[in-house]
Design a protein around this motif. Structure first.
Motif, PDB file in Angstrom:
ATOM      1  N   ARG A  71       0.815  -1.203   0.000  1.00  0.00           N
ATOM      2  CA  ARG A  71       0.000   0.000   0.000  1.00  0.00           C
ATOM      3  C   ARG A  71       0.857   1.265   0.000  1.00  0.00           C
ATOM      4  NH1 ARG A  71      -4.479  -1.666  -2.214  1.00  0.00           N
ATOM      5  NH2 ARG A  71      -5.609  -3.197  -0.963  1.00  0.00           N
ATOM      6  N   SER A  72       2.193   1.116   0.134  1.00  0.00           N
ATOM      7  CA  SER A  72       3.063   2.281   0.066  1.00  0.00           C
ATOM      8  C   SER A  72       3.213   2.714  -1.385  1.00  0.00           C
ATOM      9  CB  SER A  72       4.440   1.946   0.651  1.00  0.00           C
ATOM     10  OG  SER A  72       5.044   0.912  -0.107  1.00  0.00           O
ATOM     11  N   ARG A  73       3.545   3.993  -1.563  1.00  0.00           N
ATOM     12  CA  ARG A  73       3.683   4.549  -2.903  1.00  0.00           C
ATOM     13  C   ARG A  73       5.134   4.917  -3.157  1.00  0.00           C
ATOM     14  NH1 ARG A  73       1.785   9.347  -3.799  1.00  0.00           N
ATOM     15  NH2 ARG A  73       1.439   9.002  -6.021  1.00  0.00           N
ATOM     16  N   ALA A  74       5.472   4.927  -4.460  1.00  0.00           N
ATOM     17  CA  ALA A  74       6.808   5.380  -4.865  1.00  0.00           C
ATOM     18  C   ALA A  74       6.649   6.410  -5.969  1.00  0.00           C
ATOM     19  CB  ALA A  74       7.656   4.205  -5.353  1.00  0.00           C
ATOM     20  N   ALA A  75       7.492   7.423  -5.920  1.00  0.00           N
ATOM     21  CA  ALA A  75       7.585   8.392  -7.010  1.00  0.00           C
ATOM     22  C   ALA A  75       8.871   8.074  -7.766  1.00  0.00           C
ATOM     23  CB  ALA A  75       7.608   9.820  -6.480  1.00  0.00           C
ATOM     24  N   VAL A  76       8.720   7.662  -9.020  1.00  0.00           N
ATOM     25  CA  VAL A  76       9.855   7.150  -9.789  1.00  0.00           C
ATOM     26  C   VAL A  76      10.159   8.111 -10.933  1.00  0.00           C
ATOM     27  CG1 VAL A  76      10.779   5.173 -11.049  1.00  0.00           C
ATOM     28  CG2 VAL A  76       9.061   4.826  -9.262  1.00  0.00           C
ATOM     29  N   ALA A  77      11.402   8.539 -11.031  1.00  0.00           N
ATOM     30  CA  ALA A  77      11.872   9.364 -12.150  1.00  0.00           C
ATOM     31  C   ALA A  77      12.888   8.537 -12.935  1.00  0.00           C
ATOM     32  CB  ALA A  77      12.485  10.655 -11.659  1.00  0.00           C
ATOM     33  N   LEU A  78      12.511   8.170 -14.146  1.00  0.00           N
ATOM     34  CA  LEU A  78      13.426   7.439 -15.030  1.00  0.00           C
ATOM     35  C   LEU A  78      14.009   8.435 -16.027  1.00  0.00           C
ATOM     36  CD1 LEU A  78      14.724   4.868 -16.163  1.00  0.00           C
ATOM     37  CD2 LEU A  78      12.660   4.538 -17.557  1.00  0.00           C
ATOM     38  N   CYS A  79      15.293   8.735 -15.866  1.00  0.00           N
ATOM     39  CA  CYS A  79      15.955   9.709 -16.740  1.00  0.00           C
ATOM     40  C   CYS A  79      16.812   8.945 -17.759  1.00  0.00           C
ATOM     41  CB  CYS A  79      16.842  10.648 -15.905  1.00  0.00           C
ATOM     42  SG  CYS A  79      15.971  11.454 -14.546  1.00  0.00           S
ATOM     43  N   VAL A  80      16.527   9.129 -19.032  1.00  0.00           N
ATOM     44  CA  VAL A  80      17.244   8.382 -20.064  1.00  0.00           C
ATOM     45  C   VAL A  80      17.969   9.346 -21.002  1.00  0.00           C
ATOM     46  CG1 VAL A  80      15.754   6.344 -20.017  1.00  0.00           C
ATOM     47  CG2 VAL A  80      15.120   8.273 -21.468  1.00  0.00           C
ATOM     48  N   ASP A  81      19.202   9.003 -21.289  1.00  0.00           N
ATOM     49  CA  ASP A  81      20.070   9.787 -22.161  1.00  0.00           C
ATOM     50  C   ASP A  81      19.604   9.617 -23.610  1.00  0.00           C
ATOM     51  OD1 ASP A  81      22.142  10.969 -23.534  1.00  0.00           O
ATOM     52  OD2 ASP A  81      23.733   9.939 -22.426  1.00  0.00           O
ATOM     53  N   THR A  82      19.342  10.726 -24.309  1.00  0.00           N
ATOM     54  CA  THR A  82      18.936  10.669 -25.720  1.00  0.00           C
ATOM     55  C   THR A  82      19.927  11.401 -26.607  1.00  0.00           C
ATOM     56  OG1 THR A  82      17.489  12.588 -25.380  1.00  0.00           O
ATOM     57  CG2 THR A  82      16.479  10.415 -25.217  1.00  0.00           C
ATOM     58  N   SER A  83      21.166  11.527 -26.150  1.00  0.00           N
ATOM     59  CA  SER A  83      22.187  12.144 -27.000  1.00  0.00           C
ATOM     60  C   SER A  83      22.503  11.224 -28.172  1.00  0.00           C
ATOM     61  CB  SER A  83      23.451  12.426 -26.182  1.00  0.00           C
ATOM     62  OG  SER A  83      23.968  11.214 -25.644  1.00  0.00           O
ATOM     63  N   TRP A  84      23.194  11.749 -29.184  1.00  0.00           N
ATOM     64  CA  TRP A  84      23.419  11.000 -30.423  1.00  0.00           C
ATOM     65  C   TRP A  84      24.233   9.726 -30.192  1.00  0.00           C
ATOM     66  CZ3 TRP A  84      21.386  10.326 -34.868  1.00  0.00           C
ATOM     67  CH2 TRP A  84      22.108   9.679 -35.894  1.00  0.00           C
ATOM     68  N   SER A  85      25.101   9.725 -29.193  1.00  0.00           N
ATOM     69  CA  SER A  85      25.917   8.532 -28.944  1.00  0.00           C
ATOM     70  C   SER A  85      25.052   7.322 -28.614  1.00  0.00           C
ATOM     71  CB  SER A  85      26.897   8.802 -27.802  1.00  0.00           C
ATOM     72  OG  SER A  85      26.203   9.134 -26.604  1.00  0.00           O
TER      73      SER A  85
END
Length: 653
Positions: A464-478
């Motif tokens: 019943r606990s909650r999580a706030a999730v931030a998924l940060c993904v690199d979108t540079s050309w490499s």
């Protein structure tokens, strides 16, 4: 199948129409293929077109069907040549002359010597020799028969080149047959002339013509236009065949045609017919030619059929290309395709058309506000299911770990149940278990109800606990250049699917960062194309992650950062991004300062390092120490399992 008054049915063989027993189109596999292409940078429309071109494991695609068409076309031209009629006439003529000389040799009379002199004086050309022998009094019976056979052959081949099936219908030709054909041609030319000048009674003329000569037209045209279409297509094929011959061969045939059936009227009527058809249907292909280089000689009728096949193959290739405006798979002429490539090709084309129709009908695509196609939420859910299933299989394969079917560990019922599996510790769902036992017993004829292992269902539980999730993904050309673009998107899909189906109270934010960072919806990320852009602005991404966490103060903060490069850009107070390579101390300082702010919110940042660059390794190790997080270095194929596994680990902790 038909029903009678007493509900009786009779069954017969299936002849035409969709196969009632054919398996339905496999949309799941097709959608996975489309999703993979879209995530690789293709538009949904081009991904659908590519799927149809490539086909499916059990259905040949448009490219394979086209390859088989061109192979068939090449075989026709490589196997045959067009001088079959000329060669057969030459053979019959040589046999006739040899038989005639054999019959004249024992005769001591002057008439015999004079006949031999006539034969010796014949011109070398086949057509000229046949013309010179038109009034020759044959002594040899075989010679006479061969010469008559030449005339019959020429007449039959000429008619077969304009009227399909005529050669077989006139296999034994009598003078009455020849007269009947000439009368038909004369009436046909009159009908076409009346149609060309717009006569009012063309329909009546056509009806009268078909009553008198319908036996010559097994295709049974319904009006004069259908008659002209059929005749013009055949006549144009005959002209293309002539265009494919040498000038000498064309001249020989033109001269020989005057001897068809021993009646020059046939060639004259056919010439008039060709001219009228060319005038009435100028859009037909009258000018092209083909190169035939094989050893199998074709007669005139067979040559025209070969040219007709080539034209049909060209038309089918255009239909399969789907390159013209408004193209649809329903445009493919299935009868022609089966004629040229066999029934299996028709089945493949039908399946592809059904697949395209079902993908559109079942809401796989939707229109974006700008009018372009994009994947629908339904399609994104399916892609997420596939991505998550792949991740689960990977996690199950890890040594020392056991997959758990529990939706949570707090022991609170979620309201849903599922069949018991070995190792489950959840409480039984008693009512569902008893119901299953009753239904199983009743289906077997009744009796005492006894529980079986297959009847048992357990109650699922959840946190019943909650999580706030931030998924940060690199979108540079490499990320694109190093082949990490598709794994990154599949990772986001898998995590999104897990949270939206098993941890619905959690709040997930997808954040992309190149020169700038931006929060994106899942559909936007899936359809995002790689662009050449300098800058890896982890600072901006962590700023947005912090904003997301602060919007959910009651939730457990989780930050997941996927990157293949050290920070080379940061955000200035005025909103502009400053880029430096190698990274400037200011960029590193601002990035680490944002990591410290996230740590004060209670978030431990997990960094997923892609690549082995020493500077990147040193920086992410420092970042993990500052945030109290950790660094994982999966290969691209293991990225999804690493991210999902870390999210589950953090949540359990």
């Amino acid at each position: 199948m038909t029903g009678g008054p007493a509900d009786r049915y009779s069954y017969g063989p299936w002849h035409e129409g969709p196969d009632p027993l054919a398996p339905p189109a496999d949309l799941r596999d097709a959608l996975d293929e489309i999703g993979r292409d879209v995530m690789s940078g293709s538009s949904p429309r081009s991904a659908l077109e590519e799927l149809l071109r490539r086909g499916t494991p059990r259905t040949a695609g448009l490219d394979e069907l086209t390859r088989r068409l061109w192979q068939r076309r090449s075989e026709i031209q490589r196997r045959h040549r067009l001088d079959g009629t000329l060669g057969e006439v030459r053979r019959l003529l040589d046999e006739a002359l040899a038989a005639e000389r054999s019959a004249l040799f024992p005769d001591p009379s002057d008439d015999a010597r004079f006949a031999e002199a006539r034969l010796d004086a014949l011109p070398p050309g086949t057509a000229a020799a046949v013309r010179e022998l038109a009034e020759y009094p044959w002594v040899s019976e075989q010679g006479r028969e061969n010469y008559e056979r030449i005339r019959e052959l020429l007449g039959q081949e000429l008619l077969e080149s304009r009227f399909e099936g005529m050669k077989d219908a006139l296999r034994s030709t009598t003078p009455e047959d020849v007269e009947r054909v000439n009368r038909m041609l004369a009436d046909l030319n009159e009908l076409l002339a009346a149609h060309a000048r717009g006569a009012d009674d063309v329909d009546e003329r056509f009806a009268a013509f078909m009553r008198g000569h319908g036996e010559f037209f097994p295709e049974n045209p319904r009006n004069v236009d259908e008659l002209i279409d059929a005749l013009a297509a055949r006549s144009a094929a005959a002209q293309r065949m002539l265009n494919s011959m040498t000038a000498e061969q064309r001249a020989e045939l033109a001269e020989l045609s005057q001897q068809a059936f021993g009646d020059p009227r046939l060639a004259q009527q056919l010439s008039t017919l060709d001219a009228q058809l060319r005038s009435l249907r100028p859009g037909e292909d009258w000018t092209s030619s083909g190169r035939f280089r094989g050893d199998d000689p074709l007669g005139l009728g067979e040559g025209v059929q070969a040219m007709t096949d080539l034209a049909e193959l060209d038309a089918l290739a255009e239909q399969l290309s789907q390159a013209y405006p408004g193209a649809r798979l329903e445009d493919i002429d299935l009868e022609a395709l089966e004629r040229q490539l066999g029934p299996d090709a028709g089945v493949d084309a039908r399946r592809l058309a059904e697949l395209e129709r079902e993908l559109r009908a079942q809401g796989v695509f939707e229109r974006a506000p700008d009018g372009s196609l994009r994947l629908s939420p339904k399609a994104l859910r399916r892609l997420g299911e596939t991505a998550l299933a792949d991740v689960v299989r990977t996690l199950r394969g890890r040594a020392g770990e056991r997959d758990t079917a529990a939706a949570g560990a707090a022991g609170e019922p979620s309201g849903s149940t599922r069949p018991w599996r070995f190792g489950d510790t959840q409480p039984w769902a008693v009512s569902r278990t008893v119901r299953n036992a009753v239904l199983r017993t009743a289906s077997r004829g009744g009796g005492a109800v006894r529980l079986d292992v297959s009847d048992v269902e357990v109650a699922e539980t959840e946190h019943r606990s909650r999580a706030a999730v931030a998924l940060c993904v690199d979108t540079s050309w490499s990320m694109v250049a190093e082949g990490r673009w598709l794994p990154m998107k599949r990772t986001a899909l898998a995590l999104h699917q897990l949270i939206s189906t098993r941890f619905r109270n959690d709040a997930l934010q997808l954040i992309t960062f190149g020169r700038y960072a931006a929060p994106l919806e899942l559909g936007e990320l899936v359809g995002m194309e790689g662009t050449w852009e300098q800058g890896t602005n982890a600072h901006h991404a962590l700023l947005l992650a912090g904003r997301h966490l602060r919007r959910h103060p009651d939730a457990q903060p989780v930050v997941l950062l996927v990157t293949d490069g050290e920070p080379t850009a940061h955000l200035e107070p005025d909103g502009t991004a400053e880029f430096d390579y190698p990274p400037s101390p200011r960029t590193l300082l601002k990035t680490l300062s944002e990591v410290d702010r996230l740590a004060r919110l209670g978030a431990a940042t997990t960094v997923f390092r892609l690549g082995d660059d020493p500077r990147l390794t040193a920086f992410v190790d420092l970042l993990a120490r500052r945030s109290g997080g950790r660094v994982l270095a999966p290969d691209p194929d293991g990225l999804g399992a690493a991210v999902v596994g870390d999210y589950l680990r953090t949540r359990r902790a």
